[in-house]
Design an enzyme around this catalytic site. Structure first.
Site, mmCIF file in Angstrom:
data_model
loop_
_atom_site.group_PDB
_atom_site.id
_atom_site.type_symbol
_atom_site.label_atom_id
_atom_site.label_comp_id
_atom_site.label_asym_id
_atom_site.label_seq_id
_atom_site.Cartn_x
_atom_site.Cartn_y
_atom_site.Cartn_z
ATOM 1 N N CYS A 11 0.849 -1.117 0.037
ATOM 2 C CA CYS A 11 -0.188 0.055 -0.053
ATOM 3 C C CYS A 11 0.800 1.144 0.144
ATOM 4 O O CYS A 11 0.646 2.045 -0.795
ATOM 5 C CB CYS A 11 -0.984 0.010 1.270
ATOM 6 S SG CYS A 11 -1.780 1.661 1.808
ATOM 7 N N CYS A 88 -8.719 -1.180 7.593
ATOM 8 C CA CYS A 88 -7.494 -0.540 7.337
ATOM 9 C C CYS A 88 -7.323 0.098 8.839
ATOM 10 O O CYS A 88 -8.207 0.537 9.297
ATOM 11 C CB CYS A 88 -7.628 0.634 6.315
ATOM 12 S SG CYS A 88 -6.328 1.890 6.478
ATOM 13 N N GLN A 212 -10.332 18.701 6.601
ATOM 14 C CA GLN A 212 -9.335 17.927 7.388
ATOM 15 C C GLN A 212 -9.774 16.414 7.714
ATOM 16 O O GLN A 212 -10.773 16.380 8.077
ATOM 17 C CB GLN A 212 -8.880 18.577 8.598
ATOM 18 C CG GLN A 212 -8.391 19.956 8.383
ATOM 19 C CD GLN A 212 -6.817 19.998 7.816
ATOM 20 O OE1 GLN A 212 -6.220 18.841 7.692
ATOM 21 N NE2 GLN A 212 -6.069 21.248 7.560
ATOM 22 N N GLU A 262 -8.471 32.673 -0.700
ATOM 23 C CA GLU A 262 -8.065 31.370 -1.067
ATOM 24 C C GLU A 262 -8.517 31.390 -2.697
ATOM 25 O O GLU A 262 -9.227 32.030 -3.000
ATOM 26 C CB GLU A 262 -9.370 30.652 -0.479
ATOM 27 C CG GLU A 262 -9.578 29.100 -1.190
ATOM 28 C CD GLU A 262 -8.590 28.125 -1.131
ATOM 29 O OE1 GLU A 262 -8.087 28.033 -0.126
ATOM 30 O OE2 GLU A 262 -8.322 27.358 -2.160
ATOM 31 N N CYS A 337 2.603 21.888 6.316
ATOM 32 C CA CYS A 337 2.758 20.678 6.178
ATOM 33 C C CYS A 337 4.062 19.849 5.549
ATOM 34 O O CYS A 337 4.165 18.891 5.088
ATOM 35 C CB CYS A 337 1.369 20.160 5.220
ATOM 36 S SG CYS A 337 1.387 20.897 3.818
HETATM 37 N N1 SAH Z 1 -6.408 26.460 5.859
HETATM 38 C C1 SAH Z 1 -7.245 25.507 5.261
HETATM 39 C C2 SAH Z 1 -6.540 24.920 3.916
HETATM 40 C C3 SAH Z 1 -5.212 24.613 3.776
HETATM 41 S S1 SAH Z 1 -4.894 23.803 2.538
HETATM 42 C C4 SAH Z 1 -7.472 24.387 6.088
HETATM 43 O O1 SAH Z 1 -6.842 24.220 7.302
HETATM 44 O O2 SAH Z 1 -8.455 23.538 6.127
HETATM 45 C C5 SAH Z 1 -4.030 25.073 1.427
HETATM 46 C C6 SAH Z 1 -5.039 25.815 0.795
HETATM 47 O O3 SAH Z 1 -4.238 26.619 -0.090
HETATM 48 C C7 SAH Z 1 -5.885 25.040 -0.242
HETATM 49 O O4 SAH Z 1 -7.293 25.174 -0.025
HETATM 50 C C8 SAH Z 1 -5.577 25.611 -1.772
HETATM 51 O O5 SAH Z 1 -6.538 25.679 -2.350
HETATM 52 C C9 SAH Z 1 -5.025 26.912 -1.237
HETATM 53 N N2 SAH Z 1 -4.209 27.532 -2.289
HETATM 54 C C10 SAH Z 1 -3.060 27.058 -2.863
HETATM 55 N N3 SAH Z 1 -2.095 27.934 -3.531
HETATM 56 C C11 SAH Z 1 -2.909 29.031 -3.259
HETATM 57 C C12 SAH Z 1 -2.688 30.350 -3.507
HETATM 58 N N4 SAH Z 1 -1.414 30.906 -4.509
HETATM 59 N N5 SAH Z 1 -3.491 31.300 -3.209
HETATM 60 C C13 SAH Z 1 -4.225 31.110 -2.493
HETATM 61 N N6 SAH Z 1 -4.613 30.005 -1.897
HETATM 62 C C14 SAH Z 1 -4.012 28.946 -2.340
#
Ligand code: SAH
Length: 405
Positions: A11, A88, A212, A262, A337
């Site tokens: 996996c 799983c 999440q 976003e 991350c």
């Molecule tokens: N803070 C949120 C999402 C984090 S994931 C949470 O915790 O749920 C990262 C996010 O960044 C994603 O939703 C992705 O669509 C967005 N993203 C990626 N590149 C970007 C950019 N250049 N400008 C704005 N948002 C962006």
């Protein structure tokens, strides 16, 4: 190698399943330390009390074994061979049970699984999502065509076996790439979405919504991020890379106003809906590139007190980071991350007048190699320099006036 999972090698998801949980946490702590200890204090990793069956979103690929019997599971790492999975160790157990029931029902309902090579057959994937606080369960049946013979009876039988299912959706996916969901869908039962509660806010989750996958640890991560921001109710806050608005919505009650940005239009739509559903009125959402948004704000002379940023693995952009410096918030709370891009971006912010204070690793995805961390940076000021950290101040004087003996 002996592990608790028979699919460990094939996996490829749980890379650290051959370690104890403590060893795995130590490894992640070490990785963050390696990157960040020369910049700031590295706190102890926040682990998970019960690090099993945490994934609240589970999807299974449907296929057939050599005898022609339906199987469901995951693709073998770097291949398109399906490994059958019945249980799983990191997926929600109820979700796995529902997928097992569907697999068992196929023969009697004469539903054929889809064959990637011939394009023949109906059922491609099943996606199950479960609300952690609400217990609501969504089942998405992803089919190659819209025709679903005796679907009423199928849904009734499925609900009889699992009365806790709150909604069933058919999603039609005739694509040839590896995307799980197609564009078209119809609700077969219930309201077509589930809701969940995170840090006291209610979120609507549709089949394709980003949410999440480990809510227990997400509450700890967001809780820590908001604690580090030290909000008093008077601040203007930016939530950059906000997804469906989670961090900004949770922070809103402790701030004067929140501006959230976003790139993904669907996520922004969900975020606006979430604000309405929670009657939160001091958050505004913008669909834009975070770097472009911030540089426009900076060039208009706009200010902010706290910036939360949660970029994808590739990290942030120079445009974004230099605009942060121009706007001069007191605090930047960076949720990352990927420790590698976290370090790169923190180095950039250090050069523009920010001091990293502390970083907290959080184990969001036990047994996998993913590492999440939240880092607090504060603006360096002349008065702060004198008050809080004598060393750089003295060094500055040394350079100017020479060292007193
Ligand atoms: N803070 C949120 C999402 C984090 S994931 C949470 O915790 O749920 C990262 C996010 O960044 C994603 O939703 C992705 O669509 C967005 N993203 C990626 N590149 C970007 C950019 N250049 N400008 C704005 N948002 C962006």
């Amino acid at each position: 190698m002996e592990t608790k999972c028979k699919n460990f090698k094939k996996c490829g998801s749980c890379k650290y399943l051959n370690l104890s949980y403590e060893e795995q946490l130590a490894l992640k702590q070490k990785e963050v330390k390696k990157r960040m200890q020369s910049h700031c204090t590295v706190r102890n990793i926040i682990g998970m009390e019960n690090p099993w069956h945490y994934r609240n979103k589970v999807h299974a690929v449907f296929s057939r074994d050599r005898k022609g019997n339906p199987i469901s599971g995951v693709y073998e790492e770097k291949s398109h061979r399906v490994i059958p999975v019945e249980l799983c160790l990191i997926e929600d157990e109820k979700a796995d049970a529902i997928i097992g029931t569907i697999r068992g029902m196929l023969k009697s309902f004469k539903i054929k699984v889809y064959d990637e090579d011939t394009g023949y057959g109906l059922l491609r994937y099943v996606l199950v999502r479960r609300g952690f606080q609400t217990g609501e369960i969504m089942v998405v049946l992803v089919t190659a065509s819209p025709i679903f013979p005796s679907k009423r009876n199928f849904i009734n039988a499925l609900r009889k076996a699992h009365p806790e299912i709150t909604t069933v959706i058919q999603n039609i996916n005739d694509r040839t790439d590896s995307m799980i969901l197609g564009e078209r869908q119809q609700v077969l039962y219930g309201k077509g979405y589930i809701e969940d509660i995170l840090c006291g806010c209610r979120f609507k989750i549709s089949p394709a919504s980003f949410y999440q996958i480990n809510p227990v640890q997400t509450e700890k991560l967001y809780g820590k991020a908001i604690e580090l921001a030290g909000l008093s109710g008077r601040e203007r806050v930016i939530d950059a890379y906000c997804g469906i608005g989670t961090i900004g919505l949770i922070a809103a009650e402790k701030a004067k106003e929140v501006l959230a940005v976003e790139l993904n239009p669907n996520a922004v739509r969900d975020a606006i809906g979430n604000a309405k559903a929670n009657a939160i009125r001091n958050v505004r959402f913008f669909k834009d590139d975070a770097g472009h948004f911030l540089s426009s704000m900076a060039s208009l002379g706009e200010k902010a007190d706290v910036v939360f940023m949660d970029p994808p693995r590739g990290g942030s952009s120079e445009e974004f980071l230099s605009s942060v410096a121009q706007m001069g918030p007191e605090k930047v709370v960076y949720i990352s991350c990927n420790p590698e891009t976290l370090e790169r971006d923190v180095c950039f912010l250090e050069k523009t007048g920010y001091e990293p204070k502390e970083v907290w690793p959080v184990d969001m995805f036990p047994w996998t190699a993913s590492i999440e961390a939240v880092c607090l940076l504060e603006k360096k000021t002349e008065t702060k320099r004198g008050k809080d950290s004598k060393k750089p101040y003295r060094r500055q004087n040394e350079r100017k006036y020479g060292t007193e003996k």
